[in-house]
Enzyme design. Structure first.
Site, PDB file in Angstrom:
ATOM      1  N   THR A  73       0.791  -1.228   0.057  1.00  0.00           N
ATOM      2  CA  THR A  73       0.077   0.022  -0.290  1.00  0.00           C
ATOM      3  C   THR A  73       0.967   1.425  -0.116  1.00  0.00           C
ATOM      4  O   THR A  73       0.382   2.411  -0.494  1.00  0.00           O
ATOM      5  CB  THR A  73      -0.928  -0.027   1.253  1.00  0.00           C
ATOM      6  OG1 THR A  73      -1.373  -1.270   1.616  1.00  0.00           O
ATOM      7  CG2 THR A  73      -2.179   1.029   0.954  1.00  0.00           C
ATOM      8  N   THR A  83       1.387  -3.509   4.773  1.00  0.00           N
ATOM      9  CA  THR A  83       1.361  -3.900   6.121  1.00  0.00           C
ATOM     10  C   THR A  83       0.631  -5.075   6.629  1.00  0.00           C
ATOM     11  O   THR A  83       0.749  -5.472   7.831  1.00  0.00           O
ATOM     12  CB  THR A  83       0.219  -2.737   6.837  1.00  0.00           C
ATOM     13  OG1 THR A  83      -1.017  -2.771   6.174  1.00  0.00           O
ATOM     14  CG2 THR A  83       0.921  -1.269   6.720  1.00  0.00           C
ATOM     15  N   ASP A  84      -0.228  -6.057   5.764  1.00  0.00           N
ATOM     16  CA  ASP A  84      -0.761  -7.173   6.269  1.00  0.00           C
ATOM     17  C   ASP A  84       0.266  -7.979   7.040  1.00  0.00           C
ATOM     18  O   ASP A  84      -0.188  -8.601   7.982  1.00  0.00           O
ATOM     19  CB  ASP A  84      -1.359  -7.835   5.278  1.00  0.00           C
ATOM     20  CG  ASP A  84      -2.850  -7.388   4.879  1.00  0.00           C
ATOM     21  OD1 ASP A  84      -2.856  -6.095   5.271  1.00  0.00           O
ATOM     22  OD2 ASP A  84      -3.570  -7.725   3.911  1.00  0.00           O
ATOM     23  N   LYS A 133      -0.134  -5.831  14.236  1.00  0.00           N
ATOM     24  CA  LYS A 133      -0.864  -5.015  13.533  1.00  0.00           C
ATOM     25  C   LYS A 133      -2.032  -5.474  14.320  1.00  0.00           C
ATOM     26  O   LYS A 133      -2.539  -6.430  14.303  1.00  0.00           O
ATOM     27  CB  LYS A 133      -1.001  -5.513  12.005  1.00  0.00           C
ATOM     28  CG  LYS A 133      -2.153  -4.524  11.100  1.00  0.00           C
ATOM     29  CD  LYS A 133      -2.052  -4.839   9.838  1.00  0.00           C
ATOM     30  CE  LYS A 133      -3.133  -4.041   9.052  1.00  0.00           C
ATOM     31  NZ  LYS A 133      -3.141  -4.236   7.469  1.00  0.00           N
TER      32      LYS A 133
END
Lengths: 652, 461
Positions: free
Chosen positions: B107, B183-184, B262
């Site tokens: 992203t 970020t996952d 996260k």
């Protein structure tokens, strides 16, 4: 040296472009300057929830009622073609800190761009389609959610989600048709609380409330027509009974151009009554800018034009002019700019009480975040600068007679942006009317708001799927369409309801209520129409803060008919209903001290009173006599006998 | 014929386009039962129906025209537009640290794909620089696009490629490394690089963004500036994750990659240090250390690379009523390691015991972590815990489940010896197990409580 008298020059330039004020303007004046206007009407929809999240819609908090504040900056994003939008770059130049105030009851993480959108609100989509169909539009078979970037911070994500539902509709005015270009459904933006210096504060409560935007073609050729079209669309929206009413729930942008000018968008006009003056003045402003362009082009070629600037110090440039004196004391940077060949242009008329110089003032305020007063020019209307001071600056800048000067001051970090803005605006004068959006003021004038974004900036939302609008849904909605505004207007006319009642009935969407009473009870349409348009309107004005359930009017008239009570008492009862909304009709009658008395019994009173009257004074006319008797019988008669019928008994 | 002229169209929509000789990017006029529509034909997103033709109207809006409504259509052919972000040559400023930016996709570096209608990783690092020119005020940046994959598609082979790239860059004398990453699975990559790249001389900072860089409100630019600052001017020579500290565009936080997780699917400040405080608070011109002990930057240190991984490791998330057949399947499929994510202190049900024992006998290395995320595994408090340990499951202390998965894969890449694997697993390389939990290491405030509300209102979040 021959110097220009700014005031004289202002008046002379106003005359030379042929400015006529709104009151005295004739249709031929508008034809001469090619007045052309289109509207973009925004209307909030009456839904329980917001468009892309499940927050309640229509709840507002006071500016200081918030649970948290957060800070963001907006950055321009590249389009797919690798370019930046001009308006986006301008907002980036302002280096604004955007503060959002959120209340947990009215906003969620979607509203502050921390969560992707939820599926579109179907209730809102349905209402929007109903309005599109009422506008006789072609409905698209599939709509795509599109992002419309706004970098002013009004939308926390930096773009508004919007989707097109219909194109090519029309509305019918008294004497002509106005074509509608399109209708889209969109989310409302945040409410601005303040914008000072480099900080802009928004309340997030309004963010995401469903709206429709109806765009007309520029078919409007006269200022009064602007209002007529705006009202028509407002009434049309309200005829569905599914839109929000009240302050700020409907707003319009006005697109104005003159012959040879460009489309200028006046944003967020809150009151329709401002529309004629705003569109009139904007059209003449463009006309004036074209005159300035012509003068300038005669004096110098754009590519050869170059401005000069110099920083002033208090030793070499003493002045008694207080703002500059103070700026020197505060160690601000004071810059003088020479605008070659601009003499007589800074004080050139553009709008009532506004000169071309104000175009610079407004741009500096918005783009370079200058607070006022922070600048002055060689053609200052109030002639506040000493002649010596200006003379010294002119010498320093090697100015020629045909040049004009702007002096501005501010903190060091704003100076380069300010110089850039002055240069840009000067160069734009060679091309006529710069593309921009403008904000409106109640005096009918406008000021620069931002650079007009291009349609290229729109790009598809990546977080949602396309939405199919099938024939079944369209047919279903078509079955429930309200009567058209022009049909309603015709019906009111046929019913002989005076025209001054129409706007109130249409704007409150009372036609269906009137029709319901007329269809089911035995009253004349004219009586009911006037009762709504005058009596109800009066009470609504008097008891503005009290909510009134409109269906009680039907109940009231049904009650009177059933109880065989004369309608003459309806207004007095309605007034009590406003004050005591919970009371039933019998209790209201008690409050009015009403007693049921047989008609004959009242009529029998007439000779008795007449005899008494004779005894007192028999010189007065029959009319006086009638009035006196009526007066004495009025209280007893109200509700029991029709007063005109009573009058006939007195004076057959 | 160029296959691309009907991008994404299939079925009936494709037939109709062919019938009228209309192709993508044409300016088309379509006569339909719902009226006349004209605009530019756009590609059709892949996972949508085959019944609509997408038009971009002159106003910028996109709509779909249902093929069954089409009476006739005609078009004007136009050249296919070129979607490109200018790749600017990155300027050099003498005296500023040299930083390598390694791109992986995700992203922080993404833009719109017309075909799928979704975001794709497409910005090269230099395109990224073109959109964040402020980077040149922080450091001299060199960029290299190592991978172009979504974060969720990252796997062990990518970790190894990255580890080798890091070694190469460090040996070239770079002052710091920034890795842009989705970020996952940022925390997985962070853990893998911590284990694979040891004895670091310079900072290695992983950075992503929660809100895509195609939106004006994206956190990508600020996160990238913070990461560049940490890599160029920071003193912490460890593998770090740099993400927003709050939802405001205010400060960033530097997390130890082995302790970061996260904790929200979309919120800007989704990354939190678990069981510990973050390493530092960071702004564009300041790094405020929170933890005083860390591996200090020392360019004379020699990086040690251990790029191994055995991906025959799985995770089993315990749930009430879990059946042993799931574990049997793991054994039958030849897995070598299992990271259990147990309930409470690290428990699983009795029904599983025989299968656990069977797995142990089969030589499968089993480790216990926690669903509670915070806290330590403790298999001594209850008898059931002792039963579990007796059957070969080894408690992992306060190691995060994802970190344990990565570490077990990395360990099994080096050895099959149970004792050696255990030694590797339980010897912390960079605080993946900590000896103590400070009082401020577990903070999940609850909204609605007076003092929390006051804190939120006063301290801009």
């Amino acid at each position: 040296m021959k110097s220009i008298d700014p005031k004289e020059n202002f008046e002379a330039s106003k005359k030379s472009i042929g400015y006529v004020d709104l009151k005295n303007a004739q249709p031929k004046d508008y034809q001469r300057i090619g007045f052309s206007v289109g509207l973009e009407v925004h209307q909030q929809l009456l839904t329980k929830e917001k468009l892309f999240c499940r927050c309640p819609a229509g709840i507002y908090q006071k500016p200081d009622e918030y649970d948290a504040e957060l800070l963001r900056h907006m950055r321009p994003t590249l389009s797919e073609l690798g370019t930046y939008d001009d308006s986006a770059l301008m907002e980036f130049k302002t280096k604004k800190k955007i503060i959002y105030r959120i209340s947990n009851t009215t906003a969620c993480t979607y509203d502050i761009d921390d969560t992707p959108p939820f599926p579109i609100n179907r209730e809102a989509l349905r209402i929007a389609l109903e309005i599109a169909l009422a506008c006789k539009m072609n409905i698209v078979s599939e709509t795509h959610i599109i992002r419309k970037p706004y970098l002013d911070g009004s939308i926390p994500s930096g773009f508004q989600c919007t989707a097109l539902l219909g194109i090519e509709g029309e509305i019918e005015l008294k004497n002509k048709k106005i074509r509608l270009a399109q209708l889209s459904i969109e989310e409302d933006s945040c409410r601005e609380i303040s914008d000072e210096g480099h900080t802009r504060i928004f309340s997030v409560d309004r963010m995401g409330i469903p709206m429709v935007e109806i765009v007309t073609y520029p078919d409007i050729l006269h200022p009064t027509e602007v209002m007529e079209v705006s009202n028509y669309i407002r009434f049309l929206n309200r005829s569905t009974g599914k839109v929000r009413t009240g302050i700020g729930t409907g707003r319009q942008d006005v697109n104005v151009s003159c012959k040879g000018g460009t489309r200028i968008e006046i944003k967020g006009v809150a009151h329709t009554k401002w529309l004629p003056a705003l569109s009139h003045n904007e059209c003449f402003r463009q006309w004036a800018l074209l005159a300035i362009k012509e003068k300038l082009q005669k004096r110098v070629k754009k590519e050869n034009w170059k401005m000069q600037s110099v920083q002033l110090n208090s030793k070499d440039f003493p002045t008694a002019y207080a703002p500059i004196k103070k700026a020197f004391q505060q160690n601000k940077h004071i810059i003088a700019v020479n605008l070659p060949y601009f003499a007589g242009l800074l004080s050139h008329f553009t709008q009532p009480d506004k000169a071309f110089y104000d175009e610079y003032v407004h741009r500096l305020k918005v783009i370079a975040c200058f607070s006022v007063p922070n600048m002055i020019c060689s053609e200052d209307m109030d002639e506040q600068l000493e002649v010596d001071f200006i003379q010294k600056i002119r010498q320093e800048l090697h100015s020629k007679e045909e040049d004009a000067q702007i002096i501005f001051w501010g903190p060091e970090n704003n100076i380069s942006t300010a110089l850039q803005v002055i240069e840009e605006r000067s160069l734009m004068a060679f091309d006529g009317v710069p593309k921009e959006t403008r904000q409106s003021f109640s005096d009918g004038t406008t000021a620069f708001e931002r650079v007009l974004p291009s349609s290229d900036r729109m790009y598809p939302d990546t977080d949602t799927l396309p939405i199919t609008i099938d024939d079944k849904l369209i047919e279903e909605i078509k079955q429930q369409l309200p009567q058209s505004v022009s049909e309603i207007k015709q019906q009111l006319k046929d019913w002989k309801i005076p025209e001054d009642c129409h706007a109130y009935i249409l704007s409150r969407n009372y036609f269906t209520h009137i029709q319901h009473i007329v269809d089911n009870l035995h009253y004349t349409p004219k009586f009911i129409g006037v009762f709504f348009g005058q009596k109800l309107k009066h009470l609504h004005g008097q008891y503005r803060h009290i909510p009134f359930a409109i269906q009680r009017l039907y109940e009231l008239f049904a009650f009177l008919e059933k109880e065989n009570i004369d309608k003459g008492i309806a207004y007095k009862m309605l007034k009590q209903l406003f004050i005591h909304p919970a009371k039933d009709f019998e209790a209201i009658l008690d409050l009015l001290d009403f007693k049921r008395i047989n008609e004959d019994k009242i009529v029998k009173q007439i000779p008795l009173i007449a005899d008494k009257y004779k005894a007192i004074d028999d010189k007065k006319s029959n009319i006086d006599k009638k009035n006196s008797i009526m007066g004495q019988l009025k209280k007893m008669s109200l509700g029991n006998i029709n007063l005109s019928k009573l009058a006939k008994h007195i004076l057959p | 014929m160029n296959e691309d002229i009907f991008q994404g169209y299939k079925g009936k929509a494709l037939e109709v386009l062919k019938k009228y000789n209309v192709q993508v990017w044409d300016d088309a006029d379509i006569e339909t039962t719902r009226g006349h529509f004209s605009g530019k034909i756009l590609p059709r997103a892949e996972n949508t129906d085959s019944l609509h033709i997408v038009l971009k109207l002159s106003t910028g809006y996109n709509i779909g025209v249902h093929v069954s409504t089409i009476i006739t259509m005609s078009s004007r052919r136009l050249a296919q537009p070129v979607f490109k972000i200018p790749e600017k040559e990155i300027p050099y400023t003498k005296g500023l640290p040299r930083i390598k930016l390694l791109g992986t996709g995700g992203t922080i570096a993404s833009r719109l794909d017309y075909r799928t209608g979704a975001v794709i990783p497409a910005f090269s690092p230099s395109e990224l620089y073109a959109s964040v020119p402020e980077l040149t005020e922080i450091c001299n940046i060199e960029t290299e696009e190592v991978l172009a994959v979504f974060s969720e598609n990252m796997s062990s082979k990518h970790y190894i490629i990255l580890a080798k790239k890091i070694e190469e860059a460090v040996k070239s004398g770079i002052d710091g490394i920034v890795i842009s990453h989705g970020t996952d699975t940022l925390q997985h990559t962070g853990a893998a690089l911590t284990f694979m790249c040891q004895n670091l001389p310079v900072p290695i900072v992983l950075v992503g963004s929660q809100r895509s860089s195609d939106r004006p409100s994206s956190d990508a630019a600020l996160n990238l500036m913070h990461a560049a600052t940490a890599a160029a001017h920071g003193d912490i020579a460890e593998v770090l994750i740099c993400m927003a500290g709050t939802t405001s565009d205010d400060y960033g936080l530097l997390h130890k990659a082995t302790r970061a997780r996260k904790m929200h699917s979309s919120y800007r400040s989704a990354f939190r240090s678990i069981n510990d405080t973050p390493m530092a608070k960071i702004t564009r011109n300041n790094i405020e250390l929170i933890k005083k002990e860390y591996n200090k930057k020392d360019k004379n240190r020699t990086i040690k690379i251990i790029p191994t991984f055995d991906d025959r490791v799985t995770m089993l998330y315990y749930y009430p009523g879990m059946k042993p057949d799931i574990l049997e399947a793991v054994i039958d499929n030849g897995y070598k390691g299992i990271v259990w994510v147990g309930a409470g202190l690290g428990h699983i049900n009795k029904e599983m015991y025989p299968a656990v024992e069977k797995a142990h006998t089969a030589g499968i290395h089993q480790y216990m972590t926690l669903q509670t995320i915070w806290g330590y595994v403790n298999l001594f408090v209850y008898d059931t815990g002792r039963d579990i340990m007796a059957r070969g499951i080894i408690p992992c202390g306060n190691m995060l489940p994802e970190v344990a998965y990565i570490k077990l894969g990395w360990a099994l890449g080096q050895t099959d010896d149970a004792e050696e694997v255990k030694r590797i697993m339980l010897t912390p390389i960079n605080d993946e197990i900590t000896q103590r939990e400070p009082y401020n290491a577990y903070l999940v405030y609850q909204g609605g409580i007076e003092e929390v509300e006051e804190f939120i209102r006063k301290v801009r979040k």
